[in-house]
Design a protein around this motif. Structure first.
Motif, PDB file in Angstrom:
ATOM      1  N   ILE A  51      10.728 -15.339  -4.081  1.00  0.00           N
ATOM      2  CA  ILE A  51      11.653 -14.722  -3.126  1.00  0.00           C
ATOM      3  C   ILE A  51      13.093 -14.800  -3.618  1.00  0.00           C
ATOM      4  N   THR A  52      13.489 -15.932  -4.185  1.00  0.00           N
ATOM      5  CA  THR A  52      14.874 -16.087  -4.653  1.00  0.00           C
ATOM      6  C   THR A  52      15.017 -15.836  -6.151  1.00  0.00           C
ATOM      7  N   SER A  53      13.950 -15.444  -6.818  1.00  0.00           N
ATOM      8  CA  SER A  53      14.001 -15.242  -8.271  1.00  0.00           C
ATOM      9  C   SER A  53      14.866 -14.037  -8.629  1.00  0.00           C
ATOM     10  N   VAL A  54      15.587 -14.152  -9.746  1.00  0.00           N
ATOM     11  CA  VAL A  54      16.305 -13.002 -10.291  1.00  0.00           C
ATOM     12  C   VAL A  54      15.730 -12.614 -11.648  1.00  0.00           C
ATOM     13  N   ASP A  55      14.573 -13.161 -12.000  1.00  0.00           N
ATOM     14  CA  ASP A  55      13.866 -12.805 -13.236  1.00  0.00           C
ATOM     15  C   ASP A  55      13.338 -11.380 -13.094  1.00  0.00           C
ATOM     16  N   HIS A  56      13.685 -10.518 -14.023  1.00  0.00           N
ATOM     17  CA  HIS A  56      13.300  -9.102 -13.907  1.00  0.00           C
ATOM     18  C   HIS A  56      11.796  -8.918 -13.828  1.00  0.00           C
ATOM     19  N   LYS A  57      11.026  -9.798 -14.477  1.00  0.00           N
ATOM     20  CA  LYS A  57       9.568  -9.652 -14.472  1.00  0.00           C
ATOM     21  C   LYS A  57       8.997  -9.944 -13.091  1.00  0.00           C
ATOM     22  N   ARG A  58       9.479 -11.007 -12.476  1.00  0.00           N
ATOM     23  CA  ARG A  58       8.993 -11.348 -11.138  1.00  0.00           C
ATOM     24  C   ARG A  58       9.429 -10.307 -10.105  1.00  0.00           C
ATOM     25  N   ILE A  59      10.660  -9.830 -10.239  1.00  0.00           N
ATOM     26  CA  ILE A  59      11.114  -8.772  -9.333  1.00  0.00           C
ATOM     27  C   ILE A  59      10.260  -7.528  -9.530  1.00  0.00           C
ATOM     28  N   GLY A  60       9.930  -7.194 -10.773  1.00  0.00           N
ATOM     29  CA  GLY A  60       9.063  -6.050 -11.041  1.00  0.00           C
ATOM     30  C   GLY A  60       7.695  -6.212 -10.405  1.00  0.00           C
ATOM     31  N   VAL A  61       7.138  -7.415 -10.497  1.00  0.00           N
ATOM     32  CA  VAL A  61       5.828  -7.666  -9.880  1.00  0.00           C
ATOM     33  C   VAL A  61       5.927  -7.496  -8.369  1.00  0.00           C
ATOM     34  N   MET A  62       7.019  -7.982  -7.756  1.00  0.00           N
ATOM     35  CA  MET A  62       7.168  -7.828  -6.301  1.00  0.00           C
ATOM     36  C   MET A  62       7.303  -6.358  -5.918  1.00  0.00           C
ATOM     37  N   TYR A  63       8.012  -5.576  -6.718  1.00  0.00           N
ATOM     38  CA  TYR A  63       8.071  -4.135  -6.482  1.00  0.00           C
ATOM     39  C   TYR A  63       6.656  -3.538  -6.492  1.00  0.00           C
ATOM     40  N   ILE A  64       5.859  -3.913  -7.482  1.00  0.00           N
ATOM     41  CA  ILE A  64       4.514  -3.332  -7.616  1.00  0.00           C
ATOM     42  C   ILE A  64       3.617  -3.776  -6.467  1.00  0.00           C
ATOM     43  N   VAL A  65       3.728  -5.038  -6.056  1.00  0.00           N
ATOM     44  CA  VAL A  65       2.948  -5.509  -4.909  1.00  0.00           C
ATOM     45  C   VAL A  65       3.324  -4.719  -3.653  1.00  0.00           C
ATOM     46  N   LEU A  66       4.633  -4.533  -3.440  1.00  0.00           N
ATOM     47  CA  LEU A  66       5.085  -3.717  -2.301  1.00  0.00           C
ATOM     48  C   LEU A  66       4.486  -2.312  -2.384  1.00  0.00           C
ATOM     49  N   ALA A  67       4.501  -1.722  -3.579  1.00  0.00           N
ATOM     50  CA  ALA A  67       3.968  -0.367  -3.745  1.00  0.00           C
ATOM     51  C   ALA A  67       2.481  -0.310  -3.429  1.00  0.00           C
ATOM     52  N   LEU A  68       1.719  -1.311  -3.869  1.00  0.00           N
ATOM     53  CA  LEU A  68       0.275  -1.307  -3.626  1.00  0.00           C
ATOM     54  C   LEU A  68      -0.033  -1.497  -2.141  1.00  0.00           C
ATOM     55  N   VAL A  69       0.751  -2.342  -1.475  1.00  0.00           N
ATOM     56  CA  VAL A  69       0.560  -2.514  -0.021  1.00  0.00           C
ATOM     57  C   VAL A  69       0.863  -1.203   0.705  1.00  0.00           C
ATOM     58  N   MET A  70       1.946  -0.553   0.320  1.00  0.00           N
ATOM     59  CA  MET A  70       2.308   0.706   0.973  1.00  0.00           C
ATOM     60  C   MET A  70       1.356   1.837   0.583  1.00  0.00           C
ATOM     61  N   LEU A  71       0.714   1.722  -0.589  1.00  0.00           N
ATOM     62  CA  LEU A  71      -0.336   2.680  -0.944  1.00  0.00           C
ATOM     63  C   LEU A  71      -1.468   2.620   0.078  1.00  0.00           C
ATOM     64  N   LEU A  72      -1.859   1.414   0.448  1.00  0.00           N
ATOM     65  CA  LEU A  72      -2.910   1.265   1.457  1.00  0.00           C
ATOM     66  C   LEU A  72      -2.461   1.846   2.794  1.00  0.00           C
ATOM     67  N   ARG A  73      -1.204   1.579   3.145  1.00  0.00           N
ATOM     68  CA  ARG A  73      -0.666   2.101   4.423  1.00  0.00           C
ATOM     69  C   ARG A  73      -0.614   3.627   4.407  1.00  0.00           C
ATOM     70  N   GLY A  74      -0.082   4.204   3.336  1.00  0.00           N
ATOM     71  CA  GLY A  74       0.017   5.659   3.251  1.00  0.00           C
ATOM     72  C   GLY A  74      -1.336   6.331   3.116  1.00  0.00           C
ATOM     73  N   PHE A  75      -2.252   5.664   2.408  1.00  0.00           N
ATOM     74  CA  PHE A  75      -3.583   6.255   2.226  1.00  0.00           C
ATOM     75  C   PHE A  75      -4.375   6.243   3.528  1.00  0.00           C
ATOM     76  N   SER A  76      -4.137   5.242   4.370  1.00  0.00           N
ATOM     77  CA  SER A  76      -4.812   5.237   5.678  1.00  0.00           C
ATOM     78  C   SER A  76      -4.393   6.459   6.490  1.00  0.00           C
ATOM     79  N   ASP A  77      -3.113   6.843   6.376  1.00  0.00           N
ATOM     80  CA  ASP A  77      -2.662   8.072   7.041  1.00  0.00           C
ATOM     81  C   ASP A  77      -3.389   9.290   6.476  1.00  0.00           C
ATOM     82  N   ALA A  78      -3.558   9.323   5.157  1.00  0.00           N
ATOM     83  CA  ALA A  78      -4.231  10.460   4.521  1.00  0.00           C
ATOM     84  C   ALA A  78      -5.677  10.576   4.995  1.00  0.00           C
ATOM     85  N   ILE A  79      -6.374   9.450   5.076  1.00  0.00           N
ATOM     86  CA  ILE A  79      -7.762   9.455   5.549  1.00  0.00           C
ATOM     87  C   ILE A  79      -7.831   9.998   6.980  1.00  0.00           C
ATOM     88  N   MET A  80      -6.894   9.573   7.821  1.00  0.00           N
ATOM     89  CA  MET A  80      -6.887  10.040   9.208  1.00  0.00           C
ATOM     90  C   MET A  80      -6.632  11.545   9.285  1.00  0.00           C
TER      91      MET A  80
END
Length: 651
Positions: A51-80
């Motif tokens: 959460i407090t890291s400024v390491d670009h790699k960890r921030i990149g991983v958090m971006y990707i995790v956010l994207a994958l979570v929102m993929l599930l959220r957006g894809f649920s809308d698509a299925i509906m």
């Protein structure tokens, strides 16, 4: 005076069982995850290392995790949506009422573009670019953290709208006059505008950060024409972000002034011009397409060269094509609305420019094919995604050139043909590329490969499911079906839409395979670990440091142009202490106040908005007067790390 502004118990849709069920599920998942973290004692490491890291790699991983979570959220809308359209024909009304269906297609587009594709792209750039440049971090590490947490703030506001209030019913583009206060008096458009304003600031800061990083922080000897193609595409994307996102921010600011203070930028009855919003939106919107797809092109360039066992064919032409697309992307925006009533000269100009911008993209496709030609192609998971892209994206590109002809566009504008084309390019180009990059660089970040069997199963489900889901939409679009229909009367469309719904289910199976792939890979990580840290035989700089890399990336910065390799076992006397940026909670705290301020502005809780802005200001002030900016990593520790990780390094 109501201290809570427009907020009341009526804002919670207790009469909507689907919405309340989804909200309950979301709350249960959050409670379960938080409980798991606390019970297992992960809270302190999570705060310290992530959460407090400024390491670009960890921030990149958090971006990707956010994207994958929102993929599930957006894809649920698509299925509906697909399920609703498969059954809502004639006398059958389906299971989604019109006002809910409107919110679903609006949320789907907004989430997938702004909170899935954008964070995924920026996440991959964060992880890879500093490593490929041979540097220790981005130019502004703390700003990088702020950028991520502002993006996460926007995503949180979008999801709050699911339970408190409503989301926009305007589509993801929010055209006036529908998005004006007269026709959308609720808070849905306000959720849309404030969430995108907040996340847009984060994206703009990321663009500035990476333009600076790429132009100013390359390894010694790495001239521009020695940069990997992925770095070139990241540079082009960052330049587009810096040039285009201020336009979107200003456009949304004008719409907010219309809604909050009674201005008349886009209200026709007050002397405004609704078409000006459309122009400004797409002045951002079409460069946004290339903001997303150019890094994917860079990923394909890295993957195809690595798994063909050859250098990339036509490197200079690839760079030239990338920068040509960067410039030309600002000259084609009007093809999104040929039907606005422009003159033949105007439409003709933008039609021709749209055809011209396809040329550098064609150059790239031929370069990838020539790279594969005569090479020893290994059909790994990243390579399968790349080949699937070439097939799918070319089809989508051809339909785009078709719609670049104004008379043809008049026939298919606002139809499902357009929806199919858009998904053909975004899924076939961007999502396939991001999945290739995810599989390709996963061992770089975590030290072990992803399981190939489940990865290939996921690819084939996505690939087959895509064609099942979107090829029928080309057909019904040509048959006259317009987009965003909650119900239709023509029974001839239903078989096509049922096949499209089946395709969405097959894609869902692909998503499930990816989740299983991750679980299986984590459990079998010892067997999937590669002793060299370079399982693919990659030749760019990120593979010349241990996998996963240390916080400082390189114990000694590489010097590009001298290709003799040396390992720590031979002895190294040139270690020097290095300074690394200290962890900082400013990003997380700023995001907290951004969410408070955004929520307060949406519901007209002015005192809360004032407190949120004050809190953000005090946080930035405290950061400006911080005492410890960096920590020192002693040379002894660097030498010890090198001896413990005998990876190949380029001196």
């Amino acid at each position: 005076m109501n201290l809570l502004g427009k907020l009341s118990w009526d804002a919670i849709p207790f009469d909507q069982p689907i919405i309340m069920g989804a909200t309950a599920f979301m709350v249960l998942v959050i409670v379960a995850v938080v409980s798991f973290i606390i019970v297992n004692g992960y809270l302190a490491p999570l705060w310290r290392d992530w959460i407090t890291s400024v390491d670009h790699k960890r921030i990149g991983v958090m971006y990707i995790v956010l994207a994958l979570v929102m993929l599930l959220r957006g894809f649920s809308d698509a299925i509906m949506m697909r399920a609703q359209q498969a059954v809502a024909v004639g006398g059958a009304q389906g299971y989604l009422p019109p006002e809910h269906f409107d919110q679903i297609f609006s949320a789907h587009g907004t989430i997938m573009i702004f909170f899935m594709a954008m964070p995924f792209v920026i996440g991959v750039i964060n992880v890879v670019v500093p490593l490929q440049l041979g540097v220790r971090d981005v130019a502004f590490p703390t700003l990088n953290s702020v950028s991520f947490w502002l993006t996460a703030s926007g995503a949180l506001l979008i999801n709050i709208s699911l339970a408190v209030g409503e989301f926009a019913k305007t589509g993801w583009v929010a055209y006036p006059p529908l998005s004006e206060l007269q026709f959308s008096p609720g808070v849905g458009v306000d959720y849309y505008l404030w969430s995108l304003q907040i996340s847009g600031i984060g994206t703009l800061l990321s663009g500035i950060n990476f333009v600076t990083t790429i132009l100013k922080l390359r390894a010694p000897g790495m001239g521009y024409m020695r940069m990997p193609v992925f770095c070139w595409t990241a540079l082009a994307t960052s330049l587009l972000i810096v040039a285009a996102f201020p336009v979107l921010t200003a456009t949304f600011a004008m719409l907010l002034l219309d809604r909050y203070l009674g201005f008349h930028f886009f209200t026709v009855d007050g002397g405004g011009n609704a078409m000006m919003y459309v122009n400004l939106f797409w002045v951002w919107g079409h460069p946004e397409v290339y903001i997303l797809v150019l890094p994917a092109f860079g990923i394909y360039s890295e993957v195809v060269a690595t798994f063909s066992g050859k250098p990339l064919f036509g490197y200079r032409s690839m760079v030239a094509a990338t920068m040509a697309i960067c410039v030309l992307s600002f000259l084609v925006w009007l093809h999104h609305f040929f039907t606005m009533g422009g003159s033949a000269d105007v439409n003709g100009f933008f039609g021709v420019m749209t055809m011209i911008i396809a040329v550098p993209t064609g150059v790239k496709v031929f370069n990838w094919l020539f790279t594969m030609y005569g090479g020893r192609v290994r059909f790994t998971v990243p390579m399968l995604w790349s080949i699937g892209f070439m097939i799918t994206f070319v089809v989508g590109g051809m339909t785009g050139v078709l719609m670049a002809v104004p008379p043809a566009d008049f026939q298919v504008h606002n139809s499902l043909f357009l929806v199919a084309h858009f998904h053909n390019t975004i899924i076939g180009g961007v999502v396939f590329g991001l999945m290739a990059g995810y599989n390709y660089w996963f061992p770089k970040v975590f030290g072990f490969r992803l399981d190939e069997r489940w990865g290939k199963a996921s690819f084939w489900c996505w690939f087959i499911g895509f064609y099942l889901a979107f090829m029928p939409l080309y057909a019904v679009g040509l048959m006259g079906m317009t987009r965003r229909l909650q119900h239709y009367d023509n029974p001839a469309w239903q078989p096509w839409l049922m096949v499209a719904a089946l395709g969405a289910v097959v894609i869902l199976a692909g998503v499930a395979c990816q989740a299983i792939q991750l679980v299986v890979s984590v459990r079998a990580r010892r067997q999937l670990r590669d002793a060299t840290g370079n399982p693919w035989g990659g030749r760019t700089l990120e593979w010349f440091t241990p996998s996963p890399p240390p916080a400082w990336n390189f114990t000694v910065l590489p010097s590009v142009g001298r290709f003799a390799r040396r390992t720590p076992a031979e002895g190294r006397q040139d270690y020097k202490a290095i300074e690394m940026p200290n962890n900082s909670p400013i990003g997380f705290i700023t995001a907290f106040f951004a969410v408070v301020t955004g929520f307060a502005l949406i519901w007209h809780i002015w005192w809360m908005a004032g407190l949120g802005l004050l809190g953000a200001f005090v946080t930035l002030l405290a950061f400006a007067f911080r005492r410890q900016e960096e920590i020192e990593v002693p040379a002894v520790e660097l030498a010890r790390f090198d001896r413990a990780h005998p990876a190949e390094v380029m001196p």
